[in-house]
Design an enzyme around this catalytic site. Structure first.
Site, mmCIF file in Angstrom:
data_model
loop_
_atom_site.group_PDB
_atom_site.id
_atom_site.type_symbol
_atom_site.label_atom_id
_atom_site.label_comp_id
_atom_site.label_asym_id
_atom_site.label_seq_id
_atom_site.Cartn_x
_atom_site.Cartn_y
_atom_site.Cartn_z
ATOM 1 N N LYS A 5 68.612 26.997 46.713
ATOM 2 C CA LYS A 5 69.119 25.525 46.146
ATOM 3 C C LYS A 5 68.703 24.279 47.222
ATOM 4 C CE LYS A 5 70.816 21.968 43.502
ATOM 5 N NZ LYS A 5 71.956 20.908 42.506
ATOM 6 N N GLU A 47 75.647 33.262 52.994
ATOM 7 C CA GLU A 47 74.778 34.376 52.572
ATOM 8 C C GLU A 47 73.415 35.053 51.659
ATOM 9 O OE1 GLU A 47 77.625 32.376 50.241
ATOM 10 O OE2 GLU A 47 78.947 33.803 49.869
ATOM 11 N N GLY A 81 72.635 24.350 40.221
ATOM 12 C CA GLY A 81 72.133 26.161 40.081
ATOM 13 C C GLY A 81 72.702 27.173 39.738
ATOM 14 N N ARG A 82 73.428 27.076 38.725
ATOM 15 C CA ARG A 82 74.151 28.013 37.457
ATOM 16 C C ARG A 82 73.682 27.695 36.567
ATOM 17 N NH1 ARG A 82 77.835 24.739 39.090
ATOM 18 N NH2 ARG A 82 79.264 23.172 37.559
ATOM 19 N N GLU A 109 82.630 28.372 36.189
ATOM 20 C CA GLU A 109 81.862 27.531 37.368
ATOM 21 C C GLU A 109 82.276 26.284 36.389
ATOM 22 O OE1 GLU A 109 80.040 28.957 40.965
ATOM 23 O OE2 GLU A 109 78.325 26.909 40.874
ATOM 24 N N HIS A 137 85.034 51.823 24.743
ATOM 25 C CA HIS A 137 85.798 53.237 25.964
ATOM 26 C C HIS A 137 86.745 52.212 26.577
ATOM 27 C CE1 HIS A 137 83.575 56.187 22.703
ATOM 28 N NE2 HIS A 137 83.207 55.204 22.620
ATOM 29 N N LYS A 183 84.970 28.193 51.227
ATOM 30 C CA LYS A 183 83.963 28.778 52.639
ATOM 31 C C LYS A 183 84.130 27.791 53.855
ATOM 32 C CE LYS A 183 80.382 27.768 48.637
ATOM 33 N NZ LYS A 183 79.261 26.649 49.091
HETATM 34 O O1 F6P Z 1 71.408 27.995 45.516
HETATM 35 P P1 F6P Z 1 72.179 27.774 46.920
HETATM 36 O O2 F6P Z 1 72.361 26.645 47.796
HETATM 37 O O3 F6P Z 1 72.401 28.800 47.473
HETATM 38 O O4 F6P Z 1 73.521 28.136 45.544
HETATM 39 C C1 F6P Z 1 74.286 29.203 45.862
HETATM 40 C C2 F6P Z 1 75.969 28.818 44.774
HETATM 41 O O5 F6P Z 1 76.313 28.479 45.255
HETATM 42 C C3 F6P Z 1 77.011 27.952 44.923
HETATM 43 O O6 F6P Z 1 77.109 26.091 45.297
HETATM 44 C C4 F6P Z 1 78.885 27.838 45.152
HETATM 45 O O7 F6P Z 1 79.377 29.029 44.607
HETATM 46 C C5 F6P Z 1 76.959 27.727 43.352
HETATM 47 O O8 F6P Z 1 77.209 26.690 42.705
HETATM 48 C C6 F6P Z 1 75.561 28.076 43.496
HETATM 49 O O9 F6P Z 1 74.683 28.697 42.532
#
Ligand code: F6P
Length: 543
Positions: free
Chosen positions: A207, A213, A267-268, A353, A384, A512
């Site tokens: 987003k 990452e 995002g979620r 979150e 189990h 972060k």
């Molecule tokens: O889609 P992006 O901006 O890479 O963010 C990834 C994720 O990082 C967060 O902002 C925080 O972990 C989430 O809310 C989001 O889904």
């Protein structure tokens, strides 16, 4: 949205009193006294059957929980949510994942503009793109059709699409869809070693397009790809989904290959947007559309149904009941289908979150419990693993059991066994096993009185453990859409009751920031000031 401290409401006070009457009640006695209990606490809607009678509630509890919802102005809040009010106040944004699956003729305005036409336009692009990849008319740089798709994203840009892709595996076409999320290089290197760059499509989903990452994984993959292909090949193989077009372009992805998303989608909650492109590619656009349709139906149910008959509302209020009155800290989600094995992980982000907040909408620290811990695994595997604790541990763990009347391969032998376990577990959790029953059983086995008395305490099950049973006809894209939207709305309701902002996530920022400082120190082998534990750990790492 109103700003109401739930603990100051009349209903909350009544619930606190009522709790004293109910806390020691045995659910099985409630069943014995009332033959109509199961039907009173069951809601049937479309292909969904929700039985919440195996809970530590009476009709009065349900009434009071509904009063609490009314007093916290839930009906008005629902309208604010659906109509695009900026309910994500700390980021000043509306929360409109529901617009992504709204009817084509719906009108939902953000800053005076109806967003539905834009949503439809992107959906048409998703459809066209999906079809061209699946039918092979869209080709890689050597003229070969695509065989593999890699979704590069994390959090909401990974968990939703990967959970749904796994859940709908039965509906998959020939494309193999992979997910890479962790900044752990072993994740990405493990994946790319088996990929053919000529036939692999990469979706960089972020987003913000600033996530460490995703940028690292996308860079590693692009470098690997560039070593094996000519410069112009990148535009045929890399696609992005983002709100941040500038950053995407800067990264080197062709602007024509960008699927937009919007600030008003969290995002979620974004799997219904182009973030779900991997889902559409895996199962075809029609199935993606059916998923959205299911969610749309749940949206309608949630928006239009009276609170007392409203599935997400009833589930949310039960969860408040256990969280705030019984002090239960966690909830388990147990899907009885292996296809939903990523559902608990997906819900961990969606729920924790969103509602893992300790400051209310006035900016004041709350003095009551908010977001629940979520965990789970599919049944029967979980039986189990951790069911021992749910049955005989010291903690109260309300659990959602999710099952399907039909299996997808139609193997009734297996399915009957699976579902026998599904029904048996909620019954066992409810009934428990009394000392008398244990004694009788052991006597029948011919055990001596002495041995029997020694063993007795270990073999007793208290029972009285609350469960909800969610039963669908079959795991289809549409039923999955309903299920996921049901949990999304449950999250919303709980946020309203707890008077917190469910749609920001400031709590992920500090880690972060510190990670970026520490990375610089690691790279320069120059440590700054830290607590002595962190300093020693870093020294040990750098040795
Ligand atoms: O889609 P992006 O901006 O890479 O963010 C990834 C994720 O990082 C967060 O902002 C925080 O972990 C989430 O809310 C989001 O889904």
């Amino acid at each position: 949205m109103k700003n109401i401290n739930p603990t100051q409401t009349t209903a909350w006070k009544k619930l606190a009193e009522h709790y004293k009457e109910v806390k020691n009640l045995e659910i099985k006695e409630l069943f014995e006294k009332d033959p109509g209990r199961a039907s009173e606490f069951t809601l049937e809607w479309e292909d969904l059957y929700l039985d919440f009678s195996k809970n530590r509630i009476t009709s009065k509890t349900r009434g009071l929980l509904n009063e609490l919802a009314e007093e916290c102005a839930l009906p008005e809040a629902i309208e604010a949510y659906f109509t695009g009010e900026a309910i994500n106040r700390t980021e000043n944004r509306p929360v409109l994942h529901t617009a992504l699956r709204a009817a084509e003729d719906a009108v939902i305005e953000v800053d005076g503009e109806n967003v539905i036409s834009e949503v439809q336009e992107v959906k048409r692009r998703i459809e066209k793109f999906t079809n061209s990849v699946i039918d092979g008319s869209k080709k890689g740089y050597t003229g070969l059709a695509f065989t593999d798709v890699v979704n590069i994203g994390i959090g909401g840009s990974d968990l939703g699409p990967s959970m749904v892709t796994e859940a709908l595996k039965h509906y998959n076409n020939h494309l193999k869809v992979h997910f890479v999320s962790n900044v752990d290089g072993d994740h990405v290197h493990e994946l790319i070693q088996d990929l053919n760059p000529e036939t692999t499509l990469f979706l960089v989903v972020s987003k913000t397009f600033t996530t460490q990452e995703t940028r690292s994984n996308a860079t590693t993959i692009r470098n690997w790809f560039r070593k094996k292909s000519p410069q112009e090949a990148v535009s045929k193989h890399f696609v992005a989904v983002s709100t941040n077009i500038e950053k995407v372009e800067e990264f080197g992805i062709d602007i024509q290959n960008v699927f937009p998303m919007w600030d008003w989608v969290g995002g979620r909650f974004s799997l219904w947007s182009a973030v779900g492109l991997s889902v559409s590619l895996a199962v075809g656009y029609n199935n993606f559309e059916a998923l959205l349709k299911g969610a749309q139906k749940m949206d309608r149910h949630f928006r239009e149904t009276d609170l007392s008959e409203n599935i997400p509302v009833q589930l949310a209020m039960l969860s408040v009941w256990y969280n705030n009155f019984f002090d239960a800290e966690s909830e388990a989600v147990i899907p009885y289908t292996q296809y939903l094995h990523r559902l608990p992980a997906y819900l961990q982000q969606a729920i924790m979150e969103s509602n893992g907040k300790s400051v209310d909408r006035n900016g004041k620290k709350v003095d009551y419990q908010t977001g629940t811990l979520i965990w789970g695994e599919p049944g029967t595997n979980s039986q189990h693993a951790f069911f021992q604790l749910i049955h005989q541990g010291t903690k109260l763990v309300p659990a959602d059991f999710i099952g399907f009347k039909k299996s997808l391969f139609g193997d009734t032998d297996h399915h009957n066994k699976l579902m026998a376990n599904f029904f048996a577990q909620t019954e066992a959790l409810l009934q428990g096993k009394t000392p008398q029953e244990v004694i009788k059983e052991l006597e029948e086995k011919g055990m001596s009185r002495e041995a029997l008395e020694e063993l007795l305490p270990f073999k007793v099950f208290e029972g009285n453990k609350p469960t909800n049973t969610v039963l669908f006809d079959k795991l289809t894209p549409e039923s999955l859409g309903k299920l996921v939207a049901m949990y999304e709305h449950k999250i919303f309701v709980q946020g309203v009751i707890w008077n917190i902002f469910s749609y920001d996530q400031w709590g992920v920022e500090l880690g972060k920031q510190l990670a970026s400082n520490i990375l610089e120190e690691i790279e320069n082998k120059q440590l700054n000031d830290h607590d002595s534990s962190t300093k020693n750990l870093l020294k040990f790492f750098l040795q």
